[in-house]
Design a protein around this motif. Structure first.
Motif, short mmCIF file in Angstrom:
data_model
loop_
_atom_site.label_atom_id
_atom_site.label_comp_id
_atom_site.label_asym_id
_atom_site.label_seq_id
_atom_site.Cartn_x
_atom_site.Cartn_y
_atom_site.Cartn_z
N LYS A 168 58.86 1.43 28.13
CA LYS A 168 58.35 3.26 28.04
C LYS A 168 59.85 3.95 29.38
O LYS A 168 60.43 5.23 28.41
CB LYS A 168 57.60 3.29 29.13
CG LYS A 168 56.60 3.15 27.22
CD LYS A 168 54.99 3.29 27.78
CE LYS A 168 53.78 2.95 26.75
NZ LYS A 168 52.83 2.55 27.61
N LEU A 169 59.82 2.73 29.92
CA LEU A 169 60.53 3.98 31.26
C LEU A 169 62.13 4.29 30.61
O LEU A 169 63.14 5.24 31.14
CB LEU A 169 60.78 2.96 32.84
CG LEU A 169 62.30 2.88 33.33
CD1 LEU A 169 61.65 4.52 33.77
CD2 LEU A 169 61.91 2.06 34.10
N GLU A 170 63.06 2.67 29.69
CA GLU A 170 64.14 2.97 29.13
C GLU A 170 63.76 4.68 28.36
O GLU A 170 64.82 5.68 28.17
CB GLU A 170 64.40 1.55 28.21
CG GLU A 170 64.29 0.73 29.11
CD GLU A 170 66.18 0.96 30.00
OE1 GLU A 170 66.71 1.88 29.70
OE2 GLU A 170 66.16 0.36 30.95
N ARG A 171 62.79 4.56 27.79
CA ARG A 171 62.38 5.37 27.10
C ARG A 171 63.08 6.91 27.15
O ARG A 171 63.53 8.35 27.38
CB ARG A 171 61.53 5.34 25.94
CG ARG A 171 60.81 6.97 24.61
CD ARG A 171 60.11 6.99 24.46
NE ARG A 171 58.89 6.95 25.25
CZ ARG A 171 57.61 7.04 24.97
NH1 ARG A 171 57.17 6.26 24.05
NH2 ARG A 171 56.91 7.55 26.32
N ASP A 172 61.90 7.39 28.59
CA ASP A 172 62.59 8.29 29.51
C ASP A 172 63.43 8.72 30.21
O ASP A 172 63.71 9.49 30.01
CB ASP A 172 61.19 8.41 30.24
CG ASP A 172 59.09 8.23 29.10
OD1 ASP A 172 59.42 8.75 29.12
OD2 ASP A 172 59.05 7.64 30.46
N LEU A 173 63.70 7.32 30.30
CA LEU A 173 65.36 7.55 31.34
C LEU A 173 66.78 8.27 30.26
O LEU A 173 67.12 8.76 30.57
CB LEU A 173 66.00 6.35 31.66
CG LEU A 173 65.07 5.66 32.89
CD1 LEU A 173 65.67 4.45 32.82
CD2 LEU A 173 66.15 7.00 34.18
N GLN A 174 66.54 8.05 28.97
CA GLN A 174 67.44 8.63 27.77
C GLN A 174 66.77 9.99 27.94
O GLN A 174 67.98 11.21 28.10
CB GLN A 174 66.71 8.18 27.03
CG GLN A 174 67.66 6.39 26.29
CD GLN A 174 67.47 5.72 25.28
OE1 GLN A 174 66.96 6.59 24.08
NE2 GLN A 174 67.05 4.54 24.65
N LEU A 175 65.88 10.80 27.89
CA LEU A 175 65.85 11.90 28.23
C LEU A 175 66.00 12.70 29.14
O LEU A 175 66.73 13.71 29.28
CB LEU A 175 64.36 11.85 27.13
CG LEU A 175 63.06 13.51 27.78
CD1 LEU A 175 64.46 14.42 26.78
CD2 LEU A 175 62.01 13.37 27.01
N LEU A 176 65.72 12.40 30.06
CA LEU A 176 66.04 12.54 31.46
C LEU A 176 67.42 12.14 31.75
O LEU A 176 68.15 13.74 32.05
CB LEU A 176 65.23 11.56 32.36
CG LEU A 176 64.03 11.77 32.78
CD1 LEU A 176 62.88 10.04 34.12
CD2 LEU A 176 63.76 13.37 33.39
N TYR A 177 68.57 11.48 31.69
CA TYR A 177 70.30 11.68 31.31
C TYR A 177 69.94 12.71 30.35
O TYR A 177 71.38 13.56 31.28
CB TYR A 177 70.18 10.09 30.69
CG TYR A 177 70.58 9.53 32.09
CD1 TYR A 177 71.64 9.56 33.06
CD2 TYR A 177 69.85 7.99 32.52
CE1 TYR A 177 71.73 8.68 34.26
CE2 TYR A 177 69.84 7.12 33.06
CZ TYR A 177 70.73 7.82 34.12
OH TYR A 177 71.26 6.40 35.01
N TRP A 178 69.84 12.53 29.39
CA TRP A 178 69.85 13.93 28.40
C TRP A 178 69.52 15.61 29.11
O TRP A 178 70.79 16.13 29.19
CB TRP A 178 69.22 13.84 27.34
CG TRP A 178 70.03 15.43 26.89
CD1 TRP A 178 70.74 14.51 24.87
CD2 TRP A 178 69.15 15.62 25.57
NE1 TRP A 178 71.23 16.38 24.78
CE2 TRP A 178 70.10 17.04 25.64
CE3 TRP A 178 68.34 16.73 26.96
CZ2 TRP A 178 69.33 18.34 24.45
CZ3 TRP A 178 67.87 17.98 26.33
CH2 TRP A 178 68.38 18.98 25.18
#
Length: 518
Positions: A168-178
């Motif tokens: 879940k963290l990896e998924r949210d990090l992708q969004l935050l980086y974008w």
């Protein structure tokens, strides 16, 4: 572009949650997607009570573990979000509904490679606490080398990561980086806040917390630092029952540091408790340069003997020797109301950019700090003081010092606990004699002479290596010259080689002398 429709759907759900909690103000301040935010305000029913930071905290809780951690991280960055929102996010409650005990049991068995029954005589299915990334269960260990369940059995607390929390963290990090890259590309005024770098820092902090072996190592190091000090206890790590997703430590008992009534009822001397807390804070920061980074009252207890006991070592801070010396000088100058000295210390450390007037900066420091002296502690807002200092750094174009941000957060926490226990005591005045003693030992003339002698000795030890390097360079140069000048007069070639040798030797000597005198 967004990598998939699922990420776009995730972004819309996040925006809807922010709108439902009336937390879009934070997005609106950035100026990003004004049409979308206006549409969501119109379409989505909102809960309107509370300050912007309180609304954002509620939205982060609704969004789940990654965003709770993001909110706690942003609470340490008042330089980015302002002191009021930082204070509100600092109150973000890291409590969620527990996940099923069956999942915890399965995770422990999988991580430790043994059935739960072989590890523990008893395992309590109801967790004692459930936070954003893990929950804690009490248990009693089963000694593996004994048939008697009571022989060597120990009461422990077992911390287990939530299922799929890493994914879940990896998924949210992708969004935050974008989103961070989008902000840097489309909003030039946001670039000075370095959104991508902020997300990268958050990623580092969050992933460190999700490897419980690192938390175990931090607890172990902190315990070693206080091995000879009975005033501070760290629960022992059970390494046999600890892995990346499971941490087992000795179970502790005590009264929360901020529970004044319970501490008094138990017969504890509150000034004595605060004096111990001040000394512990000093030793962690100045003596060791390694401090507990999340010292809120829920992580600090007072046991029956009056010792302070800490738990939860997922966030730790480090300060190198130079930063500790700087911090000591700054604290002493502030406590002594010597604003000229405070300005000089910061200028010498490179905090004050060249060309900024030192006298005006000292005067500005006085204007910010002087009003707090002489007032009762309960009337002083250190959050407001911190905000004013941050505005001051912006006025003088001073870069924010990230190594001190976590320390500032913990100082505010310590002040809050101190006020609740005894509003007549100032925890920093209790620590002043220890800081002054440390400064004399580490910053006085004798300490500087010793430090200089150590540097000279280290440089002398490096001289043979410098000489060998110079010799190697001479050999290489001689070989190159022979290849280039083959057939020329030998006297000419030898003269050039000798000249090069002279200059290389001179450079080596200058380097060595400069290192000795530096």
């Amino acid at each position: 572009m967004l990598r998939s429709p699922l990420m776009l759907w995730r972004l819309l759900r996040i925006a809807r949650t922010l709108a439902r909690h009336d937390a879009l103000a934070a997005v609106e301040k950035t100026g990003v997607a004004p049409t979308l935010t206006a549409l969501l305000r119109w379409l989505v029913p909102r809960r309107r009570d509370g300050r912007p930071g309180e609304k954002l905290a509620r939205a982060f809780v609704a969004l789940g573990p990654s965003f709770i951690k993001l909110g706690q991280f942003l609470a340490t960055r008042a330089d980015l979000i302002g002191e009021e929102m930082s204070a509100d996010l600092s109150e973000l409650q890291d409590r969620l509904a527990p996940f099923p005990a069956a999942a915890a049991r399965a995770a422990i068995a999988d991580e430790l490679g043994a059935p739960l029954e072989e590890l523990f005589v008893r395992f309590e299915d109801v967790p004692v606490s459930a936070a954003s990334i893990a929950q804690v269960h009490f248990a009693i260990t089963r000694p593996r080398d004994s048939q008697d369940p009571e022989d060597g059995a120990r009461e422990v607390a077992v911390k287990v990561l939530r299922p799929q929390v890493e994914e879940k963290l990896e998924r949210d990090l992708q969004l935050l980086y974008w989103l961070a890259r989008l902000a840097e590309r489309t909003e030039p005024r946001l670039r000075r806040f370095r959104p991508v770098a902020v997300v990268a820092e958050f990623e580092r902090v969050a992933k460190t917390e999700m490897d419980l072996r690192l938390e175990a190592a931090a607890a172990n190091e902190l315990a070693e630092n206080f091995a000879e000090d009975d005033s501070y206890r760290v629960p022992a790590v059970d390494w046999e029952r600890t892995g990346r997703r499971v941490l087992t430590m000795a179970r502790i008992s005590g009264i929360r540091m901020d529970d004044r009534a319970a501490l008094l009822a138990a017969g504890h001397d509150l000034p004595d408790v605060l004096e111990k807390a001040a000394a512990i804070f000093f030793h962690q920061v100045f003596r060791d340069g390694f401090f507990h980074g999340d010292q809120h009252p829920g992580n600090m207890f007072v046991d029956d003997d009056g010792s302070i006991v800490a738990v939860d070592f997922g966030i730790m801070g480090r300060l190198d020797r130079a930063t500790r010396a700087l911090l000591a000088d700054m604290l002493l100058a502030t406590l002594r109301r010597d604003y000229r000295r405070l300005a000089e210390v910061q200028a010498q450390a490179g905090f004050l950019p060249p060309g900024q007037p030192l006298d005006l900066y000292a005067q500005s420091l006085r204007a910010v700090c002087e009003p707090i002296f002489g007032q009762p502690l309960e009337r002083i807002s250190f959050a407001r003081l911190l905000g004013q200092l941050l505005q001051l750094t912006e006025s003088f174009q001073m870069p924010v010092q990230p190594q001190l941000v976590l320390l500032q957060k913990n100082m505010l926490m310590a002040e809050g606990v101190s006020r609740r226990l005894d509003s007549d005591l100032n925890i920093w005045l209790l620590a002043e004699p220890l800081i002054a003693q440390w400064v004399r030992a580490h910053r006085g003339p004798a300490a500087r002479a010793l430090h200089g002698a150590e540097e000279v000795a280290q440089t002398l030890n490096r001289l043979p290596q410098l000489a060998r390097r110079a010799e190697d360079a001479l050999d290489l140069l001689s070989q190159d010259r022979r290849g280039e000048r083959q057939g020329e007069a030998s006297s000419y070639g030898n003269g050039r080689a000798s000249g090069a040798g002279f200059w290389l030797s001179l450079v080596a000597l200058v380097v060595a002398l400069a290192a000795l005198l530096d």
